[in-house]
Structures are given as structure tokens and as C-alpha cells.
Design a protein around this motif. Structure first.
Motif, PDB file in Angstrom:
ATOM      1  N   GLY A   1      14.016  38.658 -28.165  1.00  0.00           N
ATOM      2  CA  GLY A   1      12.831  39.341 -29.414  1.00  0.00           C
ATOM      3  C   GLY A   1      13.258  40.771 -29.646  1.00  0.00           C
TER       4      GLY A   1
ATOM      5  N   LYS B   1       8.560  38.189 -34.065  1.00  0.00           N
ATOM      6  CA  LYS B   1       8.552  37.486 -35.623  1.00  0.00           C
ATOM      7  C   LYS B   1       9.083  36.986 -35.982  1.00  0.00           C
ATOM      8  CE  LYS B   1       4.607  35.390 -32.649  1.00  0.00           C
ATOM      9  NZ  LYS B   1       2.946  34.457 -32.342  1.00  0.00           N
TER      10      LYS B   1
ATOM     11  N   THR C   1      12.906  37.425 -36.332  1.00  0.00           N
ATOM     12  CA  THR C   1      13.530  36.586 -34.271  1.00  0.00           C
ATOM     13  C   THR C   1      14.635  35.777 -35.511  1.00  0.00           C
ATOM     14  OG1 THR C   1      13.462  34.820 -33.680  1.00  0.00           O
ATOM     15  CG2 THR C   1      12.063  34.346 -35.440  1.00  0.00           C
TER      16      THR C   1
ATOM     17  N   LEU D   1       7.220  37.750 -29.524  1.00  0.00           N
ATOM     18  CA  LEU D   1       7.806  36.228 -29.001  1.00  0.00           C
ATOM     19  C   LEU D   1       6.722  35.857 -27.735  1.00  0.00           C
ATOM     20  CD1 LEU D   1      11.574  35.572 -29.387  1.00  0.00           C
ATOM     21  CD2 LEU D   1       9.964  36.474 -31.619  1.00  0.00           C
TER      22      LEU D   1
ATOM     23  N   GLN E   1       9.068  30.696 -27.732  1.00  0.00           N
ATOM     24  CA  GLN E   1      10.084  31.448 -29.013  1.00  0.00           C
ATOM     25  C   GLN E   1      11.451  32.000 -28.644  1.00  0.00           C
ATOM     26  OE1 GLN E   1       6.575  33.355 -31.018  1.00  0.00           O
ATOM     27  NE2 GLN E   1       6.366  32.380 -32.836  1.00  0.00           N
ATOM     28  N   TYR E   2      10.580  32.545 -26.754  1.00  0.00           N
ATOM     29  CA  TYR E   2      11.694  33.561 -26.652  1.00  0.00           C
ATOM     30  C   TYR E   2      12.920  32.674 -25.993  1.00  0.00           C
ATOM     31  CZ  TYR E   2       9.844  38.069 -25.081  1.00  0.00           C
ATOM     32  OH  TYR E   2       9.443  39.063 -25.372  1.00  0.00           O
TER      33      TYR E   2
END
Length: 291
Positions: free
Chosen positions: A172, A176, A179, A223, A227-228
Motif C-alpha cells: 500500500g 491507489k 499500486t 488501499l 487491494q492490499y
């Protein structure tokens, strides 16, 4: 013995004698790190450090098996100070089996190959290096200091000198916006260096840091859990280890805990990550994660 607080060390050094070789952090620019809030940094004099070793030897002697050189990157100390401290530790701790330290990549690069080999021979055999990210954009934005190429060179030189390399990656860290670059660059650098150990943690925003201000202002988007997991999956999937890498995500900030060794356990690690995303594997409790 002399200590300047806060004192911190890797979890695996919990049973080590802590020896304050340096105070604070000589690279206090990272946006995300509380070391940027420390009031001072300096290298202690050799005689002061040796006096602490002698005091600890008189108190603990044969009880000490491991020593950790404080603080954020003790490798910035002069080589003769580190060699003298390591040599005295071997003299006064008869059961000593390991000396370790944090090492910023730029501090590793400032040592010659001969110096690194001498430190390893003297007993400084484990370095903890915060790679954090393999992305040039992320490293630059976070003011980490050093480029992916410099981090790669530092890691390879430490390994070649005979040191065990334990590295950290922060999931993270690119937010975003970066990423994709963070995942791809980190997989590249792990493939190139293939450290002995790599530990993952999820980004924790420290109050009063520059990153905390960016998050509050909306300039940095954190995130979410999926997303992590996506980043972790992409890094593991993209890493082509040249030699075994022990992988751990057992830091409480992470959503899921995985253990294994690359490349042999890659499929099992990826399956655990994908099961966590699907809800088939329980994630860590939110109150424990401190995000």
C-alpha cells in the motif's frame, strides 16, 4: 547502559541484547516513518559503545546469545567502531552466535566490499533492510532515499559479503495511484536480490508525519483490504527467486497471514491469498491491525 528512547528493533530480535551504537535515524526524510519525528541523530563514540559492551558483559555474560546494534541504521557508524564493538562482544559474551543491525541501502553502499566482508567475519552477519518498494516513483514520492538500482546493488553486495539479508516490503505504500508500479517494481527487485527473508506489512499511517497530512488532505488514497491482497498476490506471483526466499506476512497489520518459501511454496501462498479474498480464510481482526 546508555539508551535514547524510543528504542525499536525487529520482532525476531526480541531476545537480543540491544547495544546503542547510533541514536536516531541518519535518513529521517521518509514521509511514512516516525523516525522523521525523532529530534536528533548521531553516532556514538567508540569508547562509549565499548564501555556499554563491558557493562553488559559483567551483568549478563554467558546469557547473551544475540546482540542487536541500535538504532535505525547502525551501519552508518565508522567501520572501525562496528568492528571494535563486534570484537568486544565476542570477547565478553562466550555464547554469542549472532550480531545484527538495521542497514539503510545507502549506508551499505558507502562501505567497501572489504569493509562488508570484515564486518561479516567479525560477527555482524544479519542485516535488516527496508526495501519498502521496488518502484522508483514510490521511493521518490515517499522520500525514502535511494533508487531501486541502488537498493539492488546494496542487497547483492551484502549477500556476497556473507551476510544474511532480511528485507521489509510495505503493502500500500504507493496508494491507489501507484499500486501497479509498486507491485511490479517490488516483484522485480525481490527477483533480482532474492534476500534470505522478506516480511510484508500493510501501510500504517503514523500521526504527524508528512504522509498523515497527505491522507488528511486527500492527496494520498489508502488501499482497501482487497487491494492490499491484490498487491501481495501480484508481488508473489511476479517474484522469480534465484535462491530460496522465506516469506512472512505475520505482521498484525496484514489482513492475512501466510508463511512459505519461494519458489517452492509459491502456489500454496497464492492459494491462501486468493482464499482470503474469497472469504474462505479468516483475516486478522480489525482492532489488531492498527491501520
Amino acid at each position: 547502559m546508555f539508551y535514547v528512547h524510543p528504542v525499536f528493533r525487529p520482532p525476531s530480535e526480541g531476545d537480543s541484547l540491544l547495544l546503542q551504537v547510533t541514536v536516531g535515524c541518519n535518513h529521517p526524510t521518509c514521509k511514512f516513518c516516525f523516525c522523521s519525528l525523532l529530534p536528533e541523530d548521531y553516532v556514538r563514540g567508540k569508547d562509549e559503545v565499548l564501555a556499554d559492551v563491558d557493562e553488559a558483559g559483567a551483568k549478563y555474560g554467558s546469557q547473551v546469545e544475540k546482540v542487536f546494534f541500535l538504532l535505525a541504521s547502525a551501519l552508518c557508524a565508522p567501520t572501525d567502531t562496528l568492528l571494535a564493538a563486534a570484537g568486544r562482544c565476542r570477547e565478553v559474551f562466550p555464547n554469542l552466535r549472532q550480531i545484527s543491525s538495521y542497514g539503510h541501502p545507502l549506508d551499505i553502499l558507502r562501505k567497501s566490499d572489504e569493509e562488508l566482508r570484515a564486518l561479516a567475519a567479525a560477527g555482524l552477519t544479519r542485516l535488516y533492510v527496508g526495501i519498502e518498494s521496488g518502484s522508483e516513483e514510490v521511493l521518490r514520492h515517499m522520500k525514502k532515499g535511494g533508487t531501486p538500482r541502488q537498493i539492488e546493488r546494496a542487497g547483492l553486495r551484502a549477500i556476497e559479503a556473507g551476510m544474511t539479508l532480511s528485507c521489509q516490503i510495505i503493502l500500500g505504500l504507493g496508494g491507489k495511484r501507484f499500486t501497479n508500479e509498486h507491485a511490479e517494481g517490488t516483484a522485480r527487485i525481490l527477483s533480482a536480490v532474492s534476500p534470505d527473508y522478506v516480511g510484508f506489512l500493510s501501510l500504517m499511517v503514523t500521526p504527524r508525519t508528512e504522509l498523515a497530512r497527505e491522507v488528511e488532505e486527500g492527496a494520498f488514497e489508502l488501499l482497501d483490504d482487497d487491494q492490499y491482497l491484490d498487491e501481495l498476490e501480484r508481488i508473489i506471483e511476479g517474484t522469480e527467486a534465484r535462491r530460496p526466499i522465506v516469506v512472512r506476512t505475520n505482521h498484525p497489520s496484514n489482513y492475512v497471514t501466510v508463511r512459505g518459501t519461494l519458489p517452492s511454496d509459491k502456489a500454496a501462498i497464492l492459494e491462501t491469498i486468493r482464499s482470503a479474498r474469497a472469504g474462505a480464510v479468516s483475516g486478522n481482526e480489525e482492532y489488531l491491525r492498527n491501520l
